[in-house]
Design an enzyme around this catalytic site. Structure first.
Site, PDB file in Angstrom:
ATOM      1  N   GLY A 101       7.138  -8.896   3.185  1.00 50.28           N
ATOM      2  CA  GLY A 101       5.830  -8.516   2.652  1.00 50.28           C
ATOM      3  C   GLY A 101       5.404  -9.256   1.412  1.00 50.28           C
ATOM      4  CB  THR A 102       7.024 -11.563  -0.895  1.00 49.93           C
ATOM      5  OG1 THR A 102       7.889 -12.133   0.064  1.00 49.93           O
ATOM      6  CG2 THR A 102       7.744 -10.460  -1.630  1.00 49.93           C
ATOM      7  N   GLY A 103       4.530 -12.438   1.369  1.00 49.85           N
ATOM      8  CA  GLY A 103       3.526 -13.448   1.672  1.00 49.85           C
ATOM      9  C   GLY A 103       4.073 -14.751   2.226  1.00 49.85           C
ATOM     10  CE  LYS A 104       9.773 -13.829   3.927  1.00 46.77           C
ATOM     11  NZ  LYS A 104       9.435 -12.556   3.275  1.00 46.77           N
ATOM     12  CB  THR A 105       3.794 -14.794   7.601  1.00 47.31           C
ATOM     13  OG1 THR A 105       5.082 -14.257   7.883  1.00 47.31           O
ATOM     14  CG2 THR A 105       3.140 -15.223   8.889  1.00 47.31           C
ATOM     15  CG  HIS A 237      -5.435  -7.835  -0.209  1.00 43.85           C
ATOM     16  ND1 HIS A 237      -5.482  -8.072   1.142  1.00 43.85           N
ATOM     17  CD2 HIS A 237      -4.401  -8.560  -0.676  1.00 43.85           C
ATOM     18  CE1 HIS A 237      -4.506  -8.892   1.473  1.00 43.85           C
ATOM     19  NE2 HIS A 237      -3.831  -9.207   0.382  1.00 43.85           N
ATOM     20  CG  HIS A 315      13.973  17.632 -14.162  1.00 45.09           C
ATOM     21  ND1 HIS A 315      15.321  17.649 -13.901  1.00 45.09           N
ATOM     22  CD2 HIS A 315      13.558  16.373 -13.905  1.00 45.09           C
ATOM     23  CE1 HIS A 315      15.703  16.453 -13.492  1.00 45.09           C
ATOM     24  NE2 HIS A 315      14.645  15.658 -13.487  1.00 45.09           N
ATOM     25  CD  GLU A 316       9.795  15.298 -13.179  1.00 51.44           C
ATOM     26  OE1 GLU A 316       9.732  14.220 -13.804  1.00 51.44           O
ATOM     27  OE2 GLU A 316      10.549  15.466 -12.197  1.00 51.44           O
ATOM     28  CG  HIS A 319      12.708  12.734 -16.813  1.00 50.49           C
ATOM     29  ND1 HIS A 319      13.952  12.223 -17.014  1.00 50.49           N
ATOM     30  CD2 HIS A 319      12.727  13.310 -15.582  1.00 50.49           C
ATOM     31  CE1 HIS A 319      14.708  12.480 -15.937  1.00 50.49           C
ATOM     32  NE2 HIS A 319      13.974  13.153 -15.062  1.00 50.49           N
TER      33      HIS A 319
END
Ligand code: ADP
Ligand code: MG
Ligand code: ZN
Length: 512
Positions: A101-105, A237, A315-316, A319
């Site tokens: 999915g990094t754009g090789k194709t 995009h 909990h959050e 963090h």
């Protein structure tokens, strides 16, 4: 008048004897016909170049290094004589590798379009046929067709399908195909105006023979995009989408680690969100919805009890509090206690920029933030839950790397051994365990100290979180500002001072 029995039996028998074999033969012919029709063709249609979709350089964003290298190839294919006169050797095999999915194709297609060369694209998985020898034959035909059509590019996508190390394939079909590919690549010189580009997700798994000089000797890593790259990709995009007040920079900041394909997906989801609301512009809210869907999985419909909610909120908040207090940790962008995917809540920290180097202090601070969720649970409820398992896993991995890879323990100066190296002595192993435990222990104490000393802020964060379910940056800042009268208390390095000693008494190991 009834027929005599013998006569009728006779006639049936002779009828059967004449016709049955004929019917039988017919059936067999039919069967052979059907089977043949379902067999794969050994002589398929002529291989033709793809009429490439017009992917331009501008459509591929955030992979500048790969683009720069490929520009050379494009220039060569456009005007090979210029290079040959100078005695330049032409790349003949280029391997694009990087996560899916990094754009090789996409890059390969852009090279084809920009160079105006004929583009022969095949996915390597299509070479792997049921019947032995067909894959190799296909490769041969592919190269023959491309050679006739020079200047040309052969693009082999998903090379992993045939390129895996030889000898692991029971049927031998992949090995044959791979061998044929190697033969073909050796068989043409660089001056042929023929360039082979391949894409692979994992370089490590490829047969080393593929990477030898004269084959895919030019390897280009296509990495997931950084902050700036992500913004560019989002821009690409959303070019054809009517955005209204969308801060793509902010979206980019929230998508660290995602690939171009993920980002394309987010843009598309955002447009779908807008469409469902029957709006004709795409708003920031649509992007936020898309982001949550793509990043954290679909919103789950699971019902959680009030008590669970309070535990998650604290909990959050733990963090978040430690992230705010510790300077080296990224600011909290969002806290949520709406369950998503597997997580019951999450705290989203936003990096100011993408960073590749981290100091020991930064990693240690990050351990504090990770442990703070569980510590908050323990301080507030006197009990701990399973909710911290992901945090603890990360703590383990990071502290392990700190000791084993980065030499950030105290006793070990610069040892670099994989954690599960069998050649490691028991003594070293034990030493590393002790170091790791020490790092974790320190982080735990610091988290505990911060939470105990900023308890009012923790309560306020948890309380507001329970009411709103989601807190964004502005709300977090507002709450923190209210408490600004009392400055944050950041404890000194652990191990000394009565305050720490008092805090230690609350450690869960002792409570249990
Ligand atoms: P890969 O071959 O590396 O798995 P693809 O080239 O097939 O990835 O990418 C899939 C889709 O994701 C592309 O069609 C494009 O829409 C989007 N995409 C991926 N990388 C990029 C990029 N760098 N710039 C723009 N779009 C990208
Ligand atoms: Mg691909
Ligand atoms: Zn957590």
């Amino acid at each position: 008048m009834p027929l005599p029995l013998a006569v009728s039996l006779d006639s049936v028998e002779s009828f059967a004897l004449t016709w049955l074999p004929i019917v039988f033969m017919g059936l067999i012919v039919l069967l052979i016909g059907v089977t043949l029709r379902h067999m794969p063709r050994t002589k398929p249609q002529e291989i033709k170049p793809e009429s490439s979709e017009s992917i331009e350089w501008g459509d591929v964003a955030g992979v500048e290094e790969a683009k720069d290298e490929l520009r050379e190839v494009v220039e060569f294919l456009r005007d090979p004589k210029r290079f040959r006169k100078l005695g330049a050797k032409v790349p003949k095999g280029i391997l694009l590798h990087g996560p899916p999915g990094t754009g090789k194709t996409l890059l390969a297609k852009a090279v084809a379009h920009e160079s105006k060369a004929k583009f022969f694209a095949q996915s390597a998985s299509s070479f792997v046929e049921m019947f032995a020898g067909l894959g190799a034959a296909r490769i041969r035909r592919l190269f023959r067709a491309a050679r006739k059509a020079r200047p040309a590019i052969i693009f082999i996508d998903e090379l992993d399908a045939v390129g895996a190390t030889r000898g692991k394939d029971i049927s031998g079909e992949k090995d044959q195909t791979l061998n044929q590919l190697l033969v073909e690549m050796d068989g043409f010189a660089g001056a042929d105006d023929l360039v082979v580009i391949a894409a692979s997700n994992l370089l490590d798994k490829l047969d080393p023979a593929l990477l030898r000089p004269g084959r895919f000797d030019r390897q280009i890593f296509v990495s997931p995009p950084d902050l700036k790259g992500r913004e560019e990709i989002l821009r690409v995009h959303s070019r054809n989408k009517p955005l209204h007040g969308v801060d793509l920079d902010l979206v980019a900041r929230q998508t660290s680690g995602l690939t171009g394909a993920d980002l394309a997906n987010i843009c598309n989801e955002a447009a779908i969100f807008a469409g469902r609301q029957r709006r004709d512009v795409v708003l920031m809210a649509d992007f936020e919805g898309a982001l949550e869907r793509v990043v954290a999985g679909m919103q789950s419909r699971r019902v959680i009890s009030d008590h669970e909610k309070r535990v998650v909120a604290n909990h959050e908040a733990g963090h978040a509090l430690c992230s705010e207090v510790l300077d080296s940790v990224e600011r909290v962008h969002k806290i949520s206690i709406i369950p998503r995917g597997r997580a019951l809540g999450y705290t989203l920290n936003l990096p100011e920029e993408d960073r590749y180097l981290k100091s020991k202090d930064e990693l240690s601070d990050y351990l504090v933030v990770l442990l703070a969720g569980r510590v908050a649970e323990h301080v507030v409820f006197g009990a701990i839950t399973t909710g911290a398992s992901d945090d603890l896993k990360k703590v383990y991995e990071i502290s392990r790397s700190m000791v084993a890879e980065y030499g950030m323990g105290t006793g070990l100066k610069s040892r670099r051994l994989p954690a599960d190296d069998f050649s490691m002595s028991d003594a070293t192993r034990r030493e590393m365990d002790v170091e790791q435990e020490h790092l974790t222990e320190q982080a735990y104490r610091r988290a505990l100290a911060i939470i105990m000393e900023n308890r009012p802020l923790l309560d306020e964060l948890a309380h507001t979180l329970l009411e709103n379910e989601v807190l964004d940056r502005t709300e977090i800042e507002r709450i923190v500002a209210v408490h600004r009268g009392r400055p944050f208390v950041v404890s000194p390095a652990p191990g000394v001072g009565p305050r720490i000693a008092a805090a230690e008494r609350l450690r869960p190991e002792e409570a249990e």
